[in-house]
Design an enzyme around this catalytic site. Sequence first.
Site, PDB file in Angstrom:
ATOM      1  CB  SER A 100      11.225   4.138   4.154  1.00 31.11           C
ATOM      2  OG  SER A 100      11.975   4.795   3.194  1.00 31.11           O
ATOM      3  CG  HIS A 108       2.409  -8.760   0.950  1.00 31.55           C
ATOM      4  ND1 HIS A 108       1.740  -9.840   1.485  1.00 31.55           N
ATOM      5  CD2 HIS A 108       2.312  -7.764   1.878  1.00 31.55           C
ATOM      6  CE1 HIS A 108       1.254  -9.518   2.675  1.00 31.55           C
ATOM      7  NE2 HIS A 108       1.588  -8.259   2.935  1.00 31.55           N
ATOM      8  CG  ASP A 157      -2.032  -0.913   1.242  1.00 32.00           C
ATOM      9  OD1 ASP A 157      -2.154  -1.696   0.287  1.00 32.00           O
ATOM     10  OD2 ASP A 157      -2.822  -0.883   2.206  1.00 32.00           O
TER      11      ASP A 157
END
Length: 283
Positions: free
Chosen positions: A248, A145, A88
């Site tokens: 980050s 992921h 995300d």
Amino acid sequence: MSDRSAVLPQYLFPKQALTNFAGWVAGKERGAVTTWIIRRFVAKYGVDMGEALESDINHYKSFNQFFTRALKPGVRPLAQADLVCPVDGAISQFGAIEGDQIFQAKGHNYSTTALVGGDAVLAARFAHGSFATLYLSPKDYHRIHMPCDGRLVRMIHVPGDLFSVNPVTARGVPGLFARNERVVCVFESAHGPFVLVLVGATIVGSMATVWHGVVNPPRGGELREWHYADQQILLKQGEEMGRFLLGSTVVMLFPPPPLAFNPDWAPTRPVRLGEAMANLANL
């Protein structure tokens, strides 16, 4: 004020000390104080706790537990694509690698060799390939992921600076992503090699992978690396591979031919884990 002027104080600021302190605080279990800090953070950044596996903030014993919270099953379905978005966040930049040069921001490029810690042989595998740089804001889910199935080959911890990472520093700090501390993860896939780089920043307490745990600290001046070619560490598309304990950015490298990126993608656009990122142009 120019971007270069805006980032000038960061050259003078004790970033390492601040980051070490922030990491120490984030790992502490302080009961009601920790809950108050988390509650304030959720309100300030608009964190959607409804997506969290554990939505009750009283459940989290430390800020790090909250920051690396898991998502409910099914809230990030995987698109039918060769490569899916691994996080995300928001798009910083993406596109073709011009020779060995990656576009950072207007007027700023950096080399694949510098990004991966100076290994020119590794970097050469991505010449004229593709890259994508994704920024994770404070409100985002902070686990990373897999964009596709992959077998882990190697991991490199590259010591470096700890500039904050945001659009201003991307425009104002030359070679930002090849300058900050980072963890380079090298994979092989059915379609060739690819690299996921976890880039640190000010107040990023540490970075961790599912096969190693916390990679930093310790923080030293020497490059460290681990080889996994003789181990069968296989990760499926969409499977967790690592996480940030604060902060980050993720940079990905793919070999040629150039990828066919999602036509909806554009710099600054928000992205979600599992959405279509790209398809392999040679398929």
